[in-house]
Design a protein around this motif. Structure first.
Motif, PDB file in Angstrom:
ATOM      1  N   PRO A  50       0.796  -1.154   0.000  1.00  0.00           N
ATOM      2  CA  PRO A  50      -0.045  -0.136  -0.082  1.00  0.00           C
ATOM      3  C   PRO A  50       0.828   1.206   0.006  1.00  0.00           C
ATOM      4  O   PRO A  50       1.960   1.387   0.752  1.00  0.00           O
ATOM      5  CB  PRO A  50      -0.768  -0.095   1.251  1.00  0.00           C
ATOM      6  CG  PRO A  50      -0.687  -1.622   1.492  1.00  0.00           C
ATOM      7  CD  PRO A  50       0.523  -2.185   1.017  1.00  0.00           C
ATOM      8  N   ASP A  63      -1.295  -3.784   9.163  1.00  0.00           N
ATOM      9  CA  ASP A  63      -1.847  -4.595   7.866  1.00  0.00           C
ATOM     10  C   ASP A  63      -3.233  -5.094   8.199  1.00  0.00           C
ATOM     11  O   ASP A  63      -3.218  -5.982   8.937  1.00  0.00           O
ATOM     12  CB  ASP A  63      -0.942  -5.674   7.607  1.00  0.00           C
ATOM     13  CG  ASP A  63      -1.325  -6.404   6.467  1.00  0.00           C
ATOM     14  OD1 ASP A  63      -2.284  -5.831   5.794  1.00  0.00           O
ATOM     15  OD2 ASP A  63      -0.727  -7.376   6.085  1.00  0.00           O
ATOM     16  N   THR A 113      -5.128  -5.522   5.423  1.00  0.00           N
ATOM     17  CA  THR A 113      -5.340  -6.083   4.196  1.00  0.00           C
ATOM     18  C   THR A 113      -6.023  -7.631   4.227  1.00  0.00           C
ATOM     19  O   THR A 113      -5.726  -8.196   5.321  1.00  0.00           O
ATOM     20  CB  THR A 113      -4.508  -5.963   3.461  1.00  0.00           C
ATOM     21  OG1 THR A 113      -3.324  -7.049   3.592  1.00  0.00           O
ATOM     22  CG2 THR A 113      -3.774  -4.463   3.206  1.00  0.00           C
ATOM     23  N   ASN A 172      -4.868  -9.887   2.638  1.00  0.00           N
ATOM     24  CA  ASN A 172      -3.742 -10.650   2.088  1.00  0.00           C
ATOM     25  C   ASN A 172      -2.486 -10.689   2.750  1.00  0.00           C
ATOM     26  O   ASN A 172      -1.893  -9.644   2.814  1.00  0.00           O
ATOM     27  CB  ASN A 172      -3.634 -10.149   0.594  1.00  0.00           C
ATOM     28  CG  ASN A 172      -2.378 -11.069  -0.232  1.00  0.00           C
ATOM     29  OD1 ASN A 172      -1.790 -11.817   0.289  1.00  0.00           O
ATOM     30  ND2 ASN A 172      -2.438 -10.672  -1.446  1.00  0.00           N
TER      31      ASN A 172
END
Length: 409
Positions: free
Chosen positions: A210, A296, A298, A300
């Motif tokens: 990101p 994090d 996300t 993934n």
């Protein structure tokens, strides 16, 4: 009539063999994932099959429900969350009974036995086996270490493993254990785990991090900090220790931190440890305020796994998978001595533990110096624990299952 049948049997066999060897055969393969976070346990098999001109593949994410008091509660469908390069077919457009695919892959073994979620009954292993000649089960998690054989049996004997024609196992050792627990040895196929293929693919073809992370991580040794629900629930000093860990890994200007809390950690704190909520949110704010730390959130984990130089982690599948990267691992909530009396399908005894003088600060400094004295032993232990750890599991599974489907023609 029987005499006639006996006379033409050889001719039928000859004709069947001729058709198999000379007529072009296409195999229809259906993948039935349910949670997108578990797609990594199928993805490399799908990629191998999708690149095979003899195969027509359908990725059909199936609906599931959360459960409350043993009953279905809220409906979920995650088909819109899959990667752009995965052509998803809505389950309403794929009638498995009419298609009767040659091969079906599943990663949910529970049917109605899970207390947290349940797939729609139509996709229970018990029902899918009636609509295919080859039902293959591949685990959505990595098998690790267990206190006793009963703990393994609780996961080994589930509808998915019982009704499947083939069960993919990580190793010969796991195969032997499952056979001793009552599963037919002939259905157990040693091939490894596609989840390790996913790790290596992310290392070789890393996702872009990101943009908001770039400035904070640039030019630094990056530590991935992975926290689990179990460690939070079972460790009374979890919040204090988490704050100390964060300080140690961020107070050094050469270091950067990626904190990856379990996706359900905040919700679990709200419901089961409400007194932790405010301190937890304050810790998160403190991390985000650092010039060398990010959180994090996300979907993934492979982004952080590939971007990092080392991991500090509670025991988890992510910790076990990280071994495939070859990068240093510090296990926070277990001791190496615990493994001596455990049944280890995955041997992680060559990780680093908070024992024998090893501390978070010492681990940090070791990584900063580029040192990892256990690396060779750790890689050997990983290779013994998981077949096809070189990233070829998906291809091997596809080739073997396709051959067995051919033999069934």
């Amino acid at each position: 009539f029987q005499d006639i049948c006996n006379k033409i049997k050889p001719e039928i066999k000859t004709l069947k063999l001729f058709i198999k060897e000379n007529v072009k055969t296409q195999y229809e393969i259906a993948f039935f994932p349910y949670k997108v976070s578990m797609w990594d346990s199928m993805e490399s098999i799908w990629r191998a099959a999708n690149n095979d001109p003899d195969c027509i593949c359908y990725v059909v994410p199936i609906p599931y429900y959360s459960k409350k008091d043993g009953n279905k509660a809220e409906y979920f469908y995650e088909g819109n969350l899959y990667p752009d390069d995965v052509p998803v077919v809505h389950y309403s457009l794929y009638d498995v009974q009419k298609h009767h695919p040659d091969i079906v892959y599943i990663h949910n073994p529970y049917d109605g036995n899970n207390y947290v979620t349940q797939v729609d009954e139509k996709y229970f292993a018990e029902n899918l086996r009636k609509s295919t000649d080859m039902l293959a089960y591949v685990s959505y998690f990595v098998y690790g270490s267990y206190r006793n054989i009963d703990e393994i049996k609780a996961m080994a004997i589930e509808p998915g493993t019982v009704y499947a024609d083939r069960v993919i196992t990580q190793s010969e050792y796991q195969k032997d254990l499952f056979a001793k627990l009552g599963l037919n040895e002939d259905k157990l196929l040693v091939a490894g785990s596609p989840k390790f293929d996913a790790v290596l693919r992310a290392e070789e073809q890393p996702h872009e991090i990101p943009k908001e992370w770039e400035e904070k991580l640039k030019g630094k040794k990056i530590f991935l900090w992975n926290t689990t629900i179990k460690a939070m629930l079972e460790n009374p000093g979890w919040l204090e220790k988490s704050g100390q860990l964060m300080d140690i890994l961020t107070q050094c200007p050469e270091c950067a931190l990626i904190w990856r809390p379990h996706p359900l950690l905040k919700e679990t704190i709200k419901s089961m440890r409400p007194a932790y909520l405010e301190p937890y949110l304050n810790l998160a704010k403190e991390v985000m305020a650092k010039s060398n730390a990010v959180i994090d959130l996300t979907g993934n984990a492979y982004i952080s796994m590939a971007a990092s130089d080392a991991i500090v982690s509670d025991y988890s599948s992510i910790m076990l998978q990280y071994a495939a990267t070859g990068k240093p691992i510090l296990c926070l909530d277990r001791k190496s001595s615990m493994l001596k009396n455990s049944i280890c399908i995955f041997d992680y005894s060559k990780d680093y533990f908070l024992e024998n003088g090893m501390t978070i600060k010492r681990f940090r400094n070791m990584v900063l110096k580029g040192e990892d004295p256990k690396k060779g032993e750790r890689l050997k232990a990983t290779e013994k624990s998981v077949a096809n750890i070189d990233g070829t599991c998906g291809q091997k599974v596809h080739t073997l299952i396709k051959q067995e489907a051919y033999n069934n023609l």
